[in-house]
Design an enzyme around this catalytic site. Structure first.
Site, PDB file in Angstrom:
ATOM      1  N   GLY A   1       0.819  -1.208   0.000  1.00 45.53           N
ATOM      2  CA  GLY A   1       0.000   0.000   0.000  1.00 45.53           C
ATOM      3  C   GLY A   1       0.857   1.263   0.000  1.00 45.53           C
TER       4      GLY A   1
ATOM      5  N   ARG B   1      -7.862  -2.583  -1.737  1.00 44.90           N
ATOM      6  CA  ARG B   1      -7.739  -1.519  -0.722  1.00 44.90           C
ATOM      7  C   ARG B   1      -8.160  -0.159  -1.281  1.00 44.90           C
ATOM      8  NH1 ARG B   1      -2.126  -2.343   2.267  1.00 44.90           N
ATOM      9  NH2 ARG B   1      -3.039  -0.745   3.608  1.00 44.90           N
TER      10      ARG B   1
ATOM     11  N   ASP C   1       0.292  -0.173  12.908  1.00 45.26           N
ATOM     12  CA  ASP C   1       0.680  -1.475  12.354  1.00 45.26           C
ATOM     13  C   ASP C   1       0.920  -2.521  13.435  1.00 45.26           C
ATOM     14  OD1 ASP C   1       0.522  -0.514   9.793  1.00 45.26           O
ATOM     15  OD2 ASP C   1       2.653   0.002   9.680  1.00 45.26           O
TER      16      ASP C   1
ATOM     17  N   LYS D   1      -6.403  -2.637   6.132  1.00 47.69           N
ATOM     18  CA  LYS D   1      -4.961  -2.898   5.970  1.00 47.69           C
ATOM     19  C   LYS D   1      -4.780  -4.085   5.020  1.00 47.69           C
ATOM     20  CE  LYS D   1      -3.457   0.437   8.474  1.00 47.69           C
ATOM     21  NZ  LYS D   1      -2.701   1.525   7.814  1.00 47.69           N
TER      22      LYS D   1
ATOM     23  N   ARG E   1      -7.860  -6.521   9.742  1.00 47.18           N
ATOM     24  CA  ARG E   1      -7.096  -7.019  10.894  1.00 47.18           C
ATOM     25  C   ARG E   1      -7.938  -7.162  12.165  1.00 47.18           C
ATOM     26  NH1 ARG E   1      -1.270  -4.045   9.622  1.00 47.18           N
ATOM     27  NH2 ARG E   1      -0.613  -5.679   8.161  1.00 47.18           N
TER      28      ARG E   1
END
Ligand code: S3P
Length: 438
Positions: free
Chosen positions: A97, A125, A319, A346, A350
């Site tokens: 990304g 995404r 992250d 992401k 997630r």
């Protein structure tokens, strides 16, 4: 792609000293700014993971001579802001990304057309968050109807600076617009809802470009300047180090020293959250390396307790939540995360994927639209699916340190996007992963 499965033996402790691979965000930016600079840029500590290699290949395809990587050393022969050439084919950004969104900003300012594409995850995404403000600057970019890649970027447009309040806290969007701003007439000024990683700002300054910063959330650049090649020492990636911070915290008897880790304050939310949970982390020998704060981190096992995670820490740990969810699963009491809807877009969703994996290992994990509620407990043996997400794979590998039986993790090939050598490095530290390839 090869199908790699991890089988991780339960128990053990993490010991010794190690250096995790280079920072992914800084490695991408070093290639990008090096390519657009005048003169030579020498990078050391470069992350030779697939994501950063996708960025490197894209610039090679646009005529930039790049030597290496060889043991983390890369030499970029910059072509200047206007020296890129038409690539012969679409640029494949793989799983990355960061590559796609930042490159979009650079390519919007070129005189030639380009197409950016990626793998199954990346082409799902959201890209409108960058194409919309770029369009306001005068760029012409086509997305799919869903606002996803492939992105067709039409060159030869005149860009003008804009004053843009970011709707979501995103360093990728901010960086995309700053890079487009180098090609725009006038000033591009971005206001963030909360501070996000500022590696682009720091590195632009390191390459001699004037960046105007007002407080923690406003940044501006004026087009028409130039970048001068520089020497970049990439620190170890705190996002990769976090697997070891969590692993050592949850595994009794652990005592680990992580060397030369980037501790830029826009990245250290995970350390703050782990400390709130009771973790024993010392920041040793703090210093500056190429404009970025760096330190050695000492982490020892400590009993963790559940916490309500302060929302202002979310963008600073964005992250690290897959690993932090493992810490929460091993903590006494309940951990509550809110204000983190970004985790759903992401490399995988997630929130859902981690909740499913934790549940498969016997932990009560309730996904919410913007976070998760996790009741600490005992991790059992089981099988988890990563949905091809590197950080999910590594998080469950670390979880095995506290599991009562083996943990099987499917679909781990993408660990190579951010952490080549993960299995060997964890083996040396005391966690035993068997890789099965089919
Ligand atoms: C990154 C920014 C973050 C982060 C990503 C790297 C960067 O993404 O999740 O891994 O290098 O700018 P967002 O800007 O989408 O939050």
């Amino acid at each position: 792609m090869r199908n790699i499965r991890y089988l991780v033996q339960p128990g053990g402790a993490l010991q010794g000293r190690l250096r995790v691979p280079g920072d992914k965000s800084i490695s991408h930016r070093a290639i990008m700014l090096g390519a657009l600079a005048e003169g030579v840029t020498t990078i050391t500590g470069f992350l030779e993971g697939e994501d950063c290699l996708a960025t490197l290949s894209a610039f090679r395809a646009m005529g930039v001579r790049i030597d290496g990587p060889e043991h983390g050393r890369v030499i970029v022969h910059g072509v200047g802001l206007h020296g890129l050439r038409t690539p012969p084919a679409p640029l494949d950004m793989g799983n990355s990304g960061t590559s796609m969104r930042l490159m979009n900003g650079i390519l919007a300012g070129q005189v030639f057309d380009t197409v950016l594409t990626g793998d199954a995850s990346l082409t799902r995404r959201p890209m409108r968050r960058v194409t919309e403000p770029l369009t306001r600057m005068g760029a012409r970019i086509e997305t799919t109807e869903q606002g996803t890649a492939p992105l067709r970027i039409h060159g030869g447009q005149r860009l003008s600076g804009i004053d843009y309040p970011l709707p979501v806290a995103s360093a990728q969007v901010k960086s995309c617009l700053l890079l487009a701003g180098l090609y725009a007439s006038g000033v591009t000024r971005i206001t963030e809802p909360a501070p996000t990683r500022d590696h682009t700002e720091r590195m632009l300054q390191g390459f001699g470009y004037h960046v105007q910063r007002e407080g923690q959330c406003i940044v501006a650049v004026e087009g028409g300047g130039r970048l001068t090649g520089a020497a970049i020492d990439v620190p170890a990636d705190l996002s990769s180090a976090t697997f070891f911070l969590v692993g050592a915290s949850i595994a009794p008897g652990s005592n680990l020293l992580l060397e030369h880790v980037g501790v830029n304050p826009t990245r250290t939310g995970a350390i703050d959250i782990l400390r709130l949970m009771g973790a024993n982390i010392e920041i040793l020998n703090p210093r500056l390396a190429g404009g970025e704060p760096v330190a050695d981190l000492r982490v020892r096992h400590a009993p963790l307790r559940g916490v309500r995670i302060p929302e202002e820490l979310t963008p600073l740990a964005i992250d690290e939540f897959p690993a932090l969810f493992i810490a929460a699963a091993c903590a006494e009491g309940v951990t509550i995360l809110t204000g983190a809807a970004e985790l759903r877009v992401k490399e995988s969703d997630r929130i859902q994927v981690m909740a499913d994996g934790l549940t498969a290992l016997g932990i009560a994990a309730e996904p919410t639209p913007d976070g998760m509620i996790i009741q600490g407990g005992t991790l059992g043996a089981g099988t988890v699916q990563t949905h091809s997400d590197h950080r999910i794979a590594m998080s469950f590998a670390i979880a095995a340190l506290r599991a009562s039986g083996p943990v099987a993790i499917h679909d781990c090939a993408n660990v190579n996007t951010s952490f080549p050598g993960f299995v060997d490095l964890t083996h040396n530290a005391g966690l035993h992963i068997t890789e099965q390839t089919s």
